[in-house]
Design an enzyme around this catalytic site. Structure first.
Site, PDB file in Angstrom:
ATOM      1  N   MET A 140      -3.108  -7.192  -7.517  1.00  0.00           N
ATOM      2  CA  MET A 140      -2.556  -8.097  -8.482  1.00  0.00           C
ATOM      3  C   MET A 140      -3.863  -9.237  -8.986  1.00  0.00           C
ATOM      4  SD  MET A 140       0.136  -6.870  -8.283  1.00  0.00           S
ATOM      5  CE  MET A 140       1.650  -8.003  -8.817  1.00  0.00           C
ATOM      6  N   HIS A 147       2.372   0.511 -13.305  1.00  0.00           N
ATOM      7  CA  HIS A 147       3.170  -0.677 -13.484  1.00  0.00           C
ATOM      8  C   HIS A 147       4.771  -0.242 -13.458  1.00  0.00           C
ATOM      9  CE1 HIS A 147       4.290  -4.414 -15.120  1.00  0.00           C
ATOM     10  NE2 HIS A 147       5.199  -3.927 -15.942  1.00  0.00           N
ATOM     11  N   GLY A 160       0.780  -1.173   0.071  1.00  0.00           N
ATOM     12  CA  GLY A 160       0.028   0.145  -0.041  1.00  0.00           C
ATOM     13  C   GLY A 160       0.786   1.347   0.172  1.00  0.00           C
ATOM     14  N   SER A 161       1.982   1.308  -0.485  1.00  0.00           N
ATOM     15  CA  SER A 161       2.799   2.475  -0.368  1.00  0.00           C
ATOM     16  C   SER A 161       2.281   3.537  -1.376  1.00  0.00           C
ATOM     17  CB  SER A 161       4.408   2.274  -0.780  1.00  0.00           C
ATOM     18  OG  SER A 161       4.503   1.916  -1.825  1.00  0.00           O
ATOM     19  N   ASN A 162       1.692   2.907  -2.672  1.00  0.00           N
ATOM     20  CA  ASN A 162       1.072   3.898  -3.711  1.00  0.00           C
ATOM     21  C   ASN A 162      -0.184   4.321  -3.144  1.00  0.00           C
ATOM     22  OD1 ASN A 162       2.826   4.371  -6.343  1.00  0.00           O
ATOM     23  ND2 ASN A 162       2.854   2.050  -5.951  1.00  0.00           N
ATOM     24  N   GLU A 218       7.463   6.055  -8.487  1.00  0.00           N
ATOM     25  CA  GLU A 218       5.801   5.748  -8.644  1.00  0.00           C
ATOM     26  C   GLU A 218       5.165   6.882  -7.785  1.00  0.00           C
ATOM     27  OE1 GLU A 218       4.675   1.566  -8.225  1.00  0.00           O
ATOM     28  OE2 GLU A 218       6.645   0.991  -8.770  1.00  0.00           O
TER      29      GLU A 218
HETATM   30  C1  GAR Z   1       4.464  -1.213  -7.094  1.00  0.00           C
HETATM   31  O1  GAR Z   1       5.603  -1.286  -7.449  1.00  0.00           O
HETATM   32  C2  GAR Z   1       3.383  -1.324  -8.133  1.00  0.00           C
HETATM   33  O2  GAR Z   1       3.977  -0.482  -9.528  1.00  0.00           O
HETATM   34  C3  GAR Z   1       3.449  -2.843  -8.499  1.00  0.00           C
HETATM   35  O3  GAR Z   1       3.285  -3.362  -7.377  1.00  0.00           O
HETATM   36  C4  GAR Z   1       4.081  -2.451  -6.364  1.00  0.00           C
HETATM   37  C5  GAR Z   1       3.102  -2.374  -5.153  1.00  0.00           C
HETATM   38  O4  GAR Z   1       3.617  -1.558  -4.106  1.00  0.00           O
HETATM   39  N1  GAR Z   1       2.330  -3.264  -9.429  1.00  0.00           N
HETATM   40  C6  GAR Z   1       2.468  -4.216 -10.299  1.00  0.00           C
HETATM   41  O5  GAR Z   1       3.197  -4.937 -10.587  1.00  0.00           O
HETATM   42  C7  GAR Z   1       1.084  -4.216 -11.166  1.00  0.00           C
HETATM   43  N2  GAR Z   1       1.338  -5.094 -12.082  1.00  0.00           N
HETATM   44  P1  GAR Z   1       2.686  -1.056  -3.321  1.00  0.00           P
HETATM   45  O6  GAR Z   1       1.671  -1.840  -2.575  1.00  0.00           O
HETATM   46  O7  GAR Z   1       3.510  -0.497  -1.895  1.00  0.00           O
HETATM   47  O8  GAR Z   1       1.824   0.267  -3.713  1.00  0.00           O
END
Ligand code: GAR
Length: 191
Positions: A85, A104, A14-16, A169
């Site tokens: 995912m 992505h 969940g950092s994004n 990101e």
């Molecule tokens: C992020 O790096 C995102 O770009 C990737 O998963 C990570 C999630 O991190 N997404 C994918 O690979 C989708 N195909 P987060 O949960 O800390 O946001």
């Protein structure tokens, strides 16, 4: 002015999600994060959503996810996939066309699919990056909204590259979301 209502779908850390929520708190933000939905009840992002007092937080298992999620999306204008995912079914994707976006961890169209950072390292690429794109029926193939390159150095491995990409990101996704909101508002495609 009424802010556009955003739902964020997550599966993990969940950092994004956090960066999207924080940027939505800015005065000039065109959006408000109304709903967070996880397909994984153990996702750390659910704790982040709670901490930030997001009004609606749900955990929905993968079986019939789309049908169940639709019930909670009645007042939502834009959906952001943030480390989500699960591949959404084509009916859902069609319904949300031009309002469903994803981030992505590669400079698309290179390195689509899983473990994009690992793919870049294995390919000995000189750069990778991150891309925010509209979601269509093919994986990581929709129209690109915003992307940023990240150099890959000789000393980089999957972990160090992932860290560098993640920093970008967190900047790119909130900007892309504002761009999408602005476009929707100007085209009056709001509910
Ligand atoms: C992020 O790096 C995102 O770009 C990737 O998963 C990570 C999630 O991190 N997404 C994918 O690979 C989708 N195909 P987060 O949960 O800390 O946001």
């Amino acid at each position: 002015m009424k802010k556009l209502q955003v739902a964020i779908f997550i599966s993990g850390r969940g950092s994004n999600l956090e960066s999207l929520i924080q940027s939505s708190f800015k005065k000039k933000s065109l959006v408000e994060v109304q709903t967070v939905i996880s397909n994984n009840f153990k996702a750390k992002g659910l704790v982040i959503a709670k901490k930030n007092k997001i009004p609606s937080i749900y955990s929905i298992p993968n079986k019939n996810f789309e049908k169940k999620a639709m019930k909670y999306l009645k007042n939502v204008d834009i959906i952001c996939l943030a480390g989500f995912m699960k591949v959404l079914d084509s009916k859902f994707v069609t319904k949300w066309r031009s309002r469903l976006i994803n981030i992505h961890p590669s400079y698309l169209p290179a390195f689509k699919g899983l473990k994009a950072q690992d793919q870049a390292i294995k390919a000995k690429a000189s750069y990778s990056g991150c891309s925010v794109h509209y979601v269509n029926s093919q994986i990581d193939s929709g129209e690109i909204i915003l992307q940023k390159k990240v150099q890959i150095l000789m000393k980089d491995n999957t972990e160090s590259l992932s860290k560098k990409i993640l920093i970008e990101e967190h900047k790119v996704y909130p900007r892309a979301l504002q761009m999408v909101a602005k476009k929707l508002l100007s085209s009056q495609k709001i509910r």
